[in-house]
Design a protein around this motif. Sequence first.
Motif, PDB file in Angstrom:
ATOM      1  N   THR A 115       0.430  -1.227   0.157  1.00  0.00           N
ATOM      2  CA  THR A 115       0.225  -0.453  -0.306  1.00  0.00           C
ATOM      3  C   THR A 115       1.113   0.714   0.115  1.00  0.00           C
ATOM      4  O   THR A 115       1.995   1.423   0.528  1.00  0.00           O
ATOM      5  CB  THR A 115      -0.673   0.201   1.351  1.00  0.00           C
ATOM      6  N   ARG A 116       0.087   2.370  -0.717  1.00  0.00           N
ATOM      7  CA  ARG A 116       1.225   3.566  -1.058  1.00  0.00           C
ATOM      8  C   ARG A 116       0.265   4.235  -0.597  1.00  0.00           C
ATOM      9  O   ARG A 116      -0.451   4.616  -0.745  1.00  0.00           O
ATOM     10  CB  ARG A 116       1.562   3.790  -2.424  1.00  0.00           C
ATOM     11  N   MET A 117       0.866   5.329   1.227  1.00  0.00           N
ATOM     12  CA  MET A 117      -0.100   6.306   1.117  1.00  0.00           C
ATOM     13  C   MET A 117       1.044   7.635   1.649  1.00  0.00           C
ATOM     14  O   MET A 117       1.702   7.393   1.339  1.00  0.00           O
ATOM     15  CB  MET A 117      -0.241   5.952   2.759  1.00  0.00           C
ATOM     16  N   THR A 118      -0.139   8.122   0.452  1.00  0.00           N
ATOM     17  CA  THR A 118       0.379   9.838   0.907  1.00  0.00           C
ATOM     18  C   THR A 118      -1.078  10.194   1.984  1.00  0.00           C
ATOM     19  O   THR A 118      -1.547  10.172   2.051  1.00  0.00           O
ATOM     20  CB  THR A 118       0.046  10.392  -0.760  1.00  0.00           C
ATOM     21  N   LEU A 119       0.559  11.123   2.672  1.00  0.00           N
ATOM     22  CA  LEU A 119      -0.006  12.046   4.147  1.00  0.00           C
ATOM     23  C   LEU A 119      -0.013  13.096   3.490  1.00  0.00           C
ATOM     24  O   LEU A 119       1.273  14.202   3.034  1.00  0.00           O
ATOM     25  CB  LEU A 119       0.815  11.881   4.478  1.00  0.00           C
ATOM     26  N   VAL A 120      -0.883  14.654   2.836  1.00  0.00           N
ATOM     27  CA  VAL A 120      -0.838  15.723   2.851  1.00  0.00           C
ATOM     28  C   VAL A 120      -1.277  16.149   4.744  1.00  0.00           C
ATOM     29  O   VAL A 120      -2.518  16.255   4.621  1.00  0.00           O
ATOM     30  CB  VAL A 120      -1.573  16.198   1.707  1.00  0.00           C
ATOM     31  N   HIS A 121       0.003  17.346   5.269  1.00  0.00           N
ATOM     32  CA  HIS A 121      -0.719  18.560   6.087  1.00  0.00           C
ATOM     33  C   HIS A 121      -0.388  19.396   5.442  1.00  0.00           C
ATOM     34  O   HIS A 121       0.232  20.043   5.680  1.00  0.00           O
ATOM     35  CB  HIS A 121       0.433  17.812   7.420  1.00  0.00           C
ATOM     36  N   SER A 122      -1.506  20.056   5.416  1.00  0.00           N
ATOM     37  CA  SER A 122      -2.224  21.650   5.158  1.00  0.00           C
ATOM     38  C   SER A 122      -1.925  22.878   6.216  1.00  0.00           C
ATOM     39  O   SER A 122      -3.467  21.414   7.090  1.00  0.00           O
ATOM     40  CB  SER A 122      -2.719  21.138   3.756  1.00  0.00           C
ATOM     41  N   GLY A 123      -2.011  23.523   5.678  1.00  0.00           N
ATOM     42  CA  GLY A 123      -2.685  24.451   7.116  1.00  0.00           C
ATOM     43  C   GLY A 123      -1.403  24.393   7.653  1.00  0.00           C
ATOM     44  O   GLY A 123      -2.055  25.766   8.318  1.00  0.00           O
ATOM     45  N   LEU A 124      -0.887  24.364   7.652  1.00  0.00           N
ATOM     46  CA  LEU A 124      -0.105  24.613   8.690  1.00  0.00           C
ATOM     47  C   LEU A 124       0.702  25.810   8.477  1.00  0.00           C
ATOM     48  O   LEU A 124       1.108  26.558   8.155  1.00  0.00           O
ATOM     49  CB  LEU A 124       1.540  23.718   8.781  1.00  0.00           C
ATOM     50  N   PRO A 125       1.062  26.427  10.011  1.00  0.00           N
ATOM     51  CA  PRO A 125       1.343  28.276  10.116  1.00  0.00           C
ATOM     52  C   PRO A 125       2.341  28.462   9.773  1.00  0.00           C
ATOM     53  O   PRO A 125       3.046  29.354   8.838  1.00  0.00           O
ATOM     54  CB  PRO A 125       1.729  27.851  11.406  1.00  0.00           C
ATOM     55  N   ASP A 126       3.819  28.001   9.424  1.00  0.00           N
ATOM     56  CA  ASP A 126       5.162  28.569   9.294  1.00  0.00           C
ATOM     57  C   ASP A 126       6.075  27.120   8.668  1.00  0.00           C
ATOM     58  O   ASP A 126       5.517  26.455   9.261  1.00  0.00           O
ATOM     59  CB  ASP A 126       6.039  29.162  10.174  1.00  0.00           C
ATOM     60  N   THR A 127       7.557  27.472   8.295  1.00  0.00           N
ATOM     61  CA  THR A 127       7.923  26.622   8.061  1.00  0.00           C
ATOM     62  C   THR A 127       8.645  25.695   9.090  1.00  0.00           C
ATOM     63  O   THR A 127       8.914  23.998   9.284  1.00  0.00           O
ATOM     64  CB  THR A 127       9.666  27.082   7.288  1.00  0.00           C
ATOM     65  N   ASP A 128       8.487  26.320  10.660  1.00  0.00           N
ATOM     66  CA  ASP A 128       9.455  26.134  11.993  1.00  0.00           C
ATOM     67  C   ASP A 128       7.949  25.112  11.965  1.00  0.00           C
ATOM     68  O   ASP A 128       8.479  23.856  12.473  1.00  0.00           O
ATOM     69  CB  ASP A 128       9.334  26.901  13.256  1.00  0.00           C
ATOM     70  N   ALA A 129       7.197  25.530  12.174  1.00  0.00           N
ATOM     71  CA  ALA A 129       5.646  24.329  11.871  1.00  0.00           C
ATOM     72  C   ALA A 129       5.965  22.707  11.375  1.00  0.00           C
ATOM     73  O   ALA A 129       5.788  21.479  11.557  1.00  0.00           O
ATOM     74  CB  ALA A 129       4.684  25.185  12.448  1.00  0.00           C
ATOM     75  N   VAL A 130       6.505  23.301  10.016  1.00  0.00           N
ATOM     76  CA  VAL A 130       6.366  21.554   9.119  1.00  0.00           C
ATOM     77  C   VAL A 130       7.504  20.440   9.590  1.00  0.00           C
ATOM     78  O   VAL A 130       7.387  19.988   9.440  1.00  0.00           O
ATOM     79  CB  VAL A 130       6.679  22.994   7.760  1.00  0.00           C
ATOM     80  N   GLU A 131       9.030  21.632  10.263  1.00  0.00           N
ATOM     81  CA  GLU A 131      10.342  20.767  10.103  1.00  0.00           C
ATOM     82  C   GLU A 131       9.427  19.868  11.059  1.00  0.00           C
ATOM     83  O   GLU A 131      10.039  18.986  11.516  1.00  0.00           O
ATOM     84  CB  GLU A 131      11.103  21.965  10.911  1.00  0.00           C
ATOM     85  N   LYS A 132       9.177  20.750  12.647  1.00  0.00           N
ATOM     86  CA  LYS A 132       8.520  19.793  13.528  1.00  0.00           C
ATOM     87  C   LYS A 132       7.302  18.456  13.560  1.00  0.00           C
ATOM     88  O   LYS A 132       7.652  17.893  14.027  1.00  0.00           O
ATOM     89  CB  LYS A 132       7.980  21.139  14.744  1.00  0.00           C
ATOM     90  N   HIS A 133       6.317  18.345  12.542  1.00  0.00           N
ATOM     91  CA  HIS A 133       5.307  18.284  12.205  1.00  0.00           C
ATOM     92  C   HIS A 133       6.509  16.767  10.953  1.00  0.00           C
ATOM     93  O   HIS A 133       5.534  15.692  11.105  1.00  0.00           O
ATOM     94  CB  HIS A 133       4.394  18.554  11.744  1.00  0.00           C
ATOM     95  N   THR A 134       6.586  17.315  10.725  1.00  0.00           N
ATOM     96  CA  THR A 134       7.485  16.269   9.079  1.00  0.00           C
ATOM     97  C   THR A 134       8.600  14.668  10.305  1.00  0.00           C
ATOM     98  O   THR A 134       8.169  13.860  10.495  1.00  0.00           O
ATOM     99  CB  THR A 134       8.179  16.967   9.363  1.00  0.00           C
TER     100      THR A 134
END
Length: 150
Positions: A115-134
Amino acid sequence: MNTQNPVTGTDDLVITRTFSAPRSRVFAAFADKSRFIRWWGPPGVSVDEAIWTATPGDDFRVVMRGQEGTYILVGRFIAVEPDHRLVFSWAWETDGVPGHESEVTLTFDDNGPQTRMTLVHSGLPDTDAVEKHTEGWAGCLDRLTAFLDT
């Protein structure tokens, strides 16, 4: 991979993972509470309590405990298409108040016996939030891989 969302002007986190399990089993690991609480969270974090019914319109609340304290995730299921797609809002709760709300979309596709799963987490407030959530999502998905392999 991170992308700039042209509609919202916010950062999106995009992760694709392939699991050695059928699509129905991978989807159930997210949608079924009894399975979800067994693997959810990055390493070192456990689920203490969960209100989790993957039904469109239902709210959820997941209380997690780690070395640095307690984390509370809240949101609402937006779309549930069994074995294909799961969409939910996402906010961290502090002192009983939800913070910035973002959205998670999971799509599940057959990839031979995998199974190939694609996760899109959208609407994160800034680059720092993207890094932490990554980092957080990577840990969660590593634990999901181990769960599916058992």
